[in-house]
Design an enzyme around this catalytic site. Structure first.
Site, PDB file in Angstrom:
ATOM      1  CB  THR A  44      -0.938   0.002   1.220  1.00  0.00           C
ATOM      2  OG1 THR A  44      -0.174  -0.208   2.409  1.00  0.00           O
ATOM      3  CG2 THR A  44      -2.007  -1.064   1.098  1.00  0.00           C
ATOM      4  N   GLY A  45       0.376   2.310  -0.574  1.00  0.00           N
ATOM      5  CA  GLY A  45       0.941   3.647  -0.685  1.00  0.00           C
ATOM      6  C   GLY A  45       2.317   3.934  -0.156  1.00  0.00           C
ATOM      7  CB  SER A  64      -2.536   5.772   1.217  1.00  0.00           C
ATOM      8  OG  SER A  64      -2.417   5.782   2.610  1.00  0.00           O
ATOM      9  N   GLY A  65      -3.586   2.925   2.437  1.00  0.00           N
ATOM     10  CA  GLY A  65      -4.639   2.159   3.108  1.00  0.00           C
ATOM     11  C   GLY A  65      -5.931   2.920   3.324  1.00  0.00           C
ATOM     12  CG  ASP A  90      -0.180   0.961  16.325  1.00  0.00           C
ATOM     13  OD1 ASP A  90      -0.220   0.315  17.393  1.00  0.00           O
ATOM     14  OD2 ASP A  90       0.071   2.177  16.277  1.00  0.00           O
TER      15      ASP A  90
END
Length: 151
Positions: A44-45, A64-65, A90
């Site tokens: 991703t991104g 991007s996510g 995270d």
């Protein structure tokens, strides 16, 4: 009844990391550059740009996510175009795109591809003799499930 499908010896590996885990994924990828160089990488991104720079390797980059990248990766998993997911997420920070993250992990499990969500699991996956070999996996035969949904 499940269906058998082969993961190729040269796998397509998706690399995803939340902001607080990007450095950890970059360090892991740099340490494992030799092993990763035998496979096709996508990400991703921002994660993809960082990995491409750190490894000096081509990385197919998605959005991007939060802007749909997680969904793009999930779609490629469902289409059989991604063979493994390394997703350093995270667990202590709420993400605005949590539903997309849950959907991505659900698809990876549904389609029975190897998934690592932390460095230790990624180490186990990359050090497995199956990492560079063909692997016959079972994927769900969904027509029975779809028939139940129609009722």
């Amino acid at each position: 009844m499940d269906i058998k499908s082969k993961l190729p010896a040269r796998k397509t590996i998706a690399l995803v990391a939340h902001d607080n885990k990007k450095q950890d994924l970059i360090e892991w990828a740099m340490f494992n550059k030799g092993s990763l160089s035998k496979h096709k990488l996508c990400a991703t991104g921002t994660t993809g740009a960082l990995i491409e720079d750190a490894l000096d390797m081509k990385v197919n980059r998605f959005k991007s996510g939060p802007y749909g990248g997680d969904q793009q990766v999930g779609g490629k998993i469902a289409d059989g175009e991604i063979d493994m997911l390394i997703f350093f997420w995270d667990p202590l920070t709420q993400q605005p795109h949590d539903p997309d993250i849950k959907a991505l992990l659900r698809l990876a499990v549904l389609w029975n591809i190897p998934v690592a969500c932390d460095r230790a699991t990624a180490d186990f996956l990359i050090s497995s003799p199956l990492f560079n070999a063909e692997y016959e996996r079972y994927i769900p035969e969904l027509s029975g499930h779809m028939d139940r949904l129609k009722k």
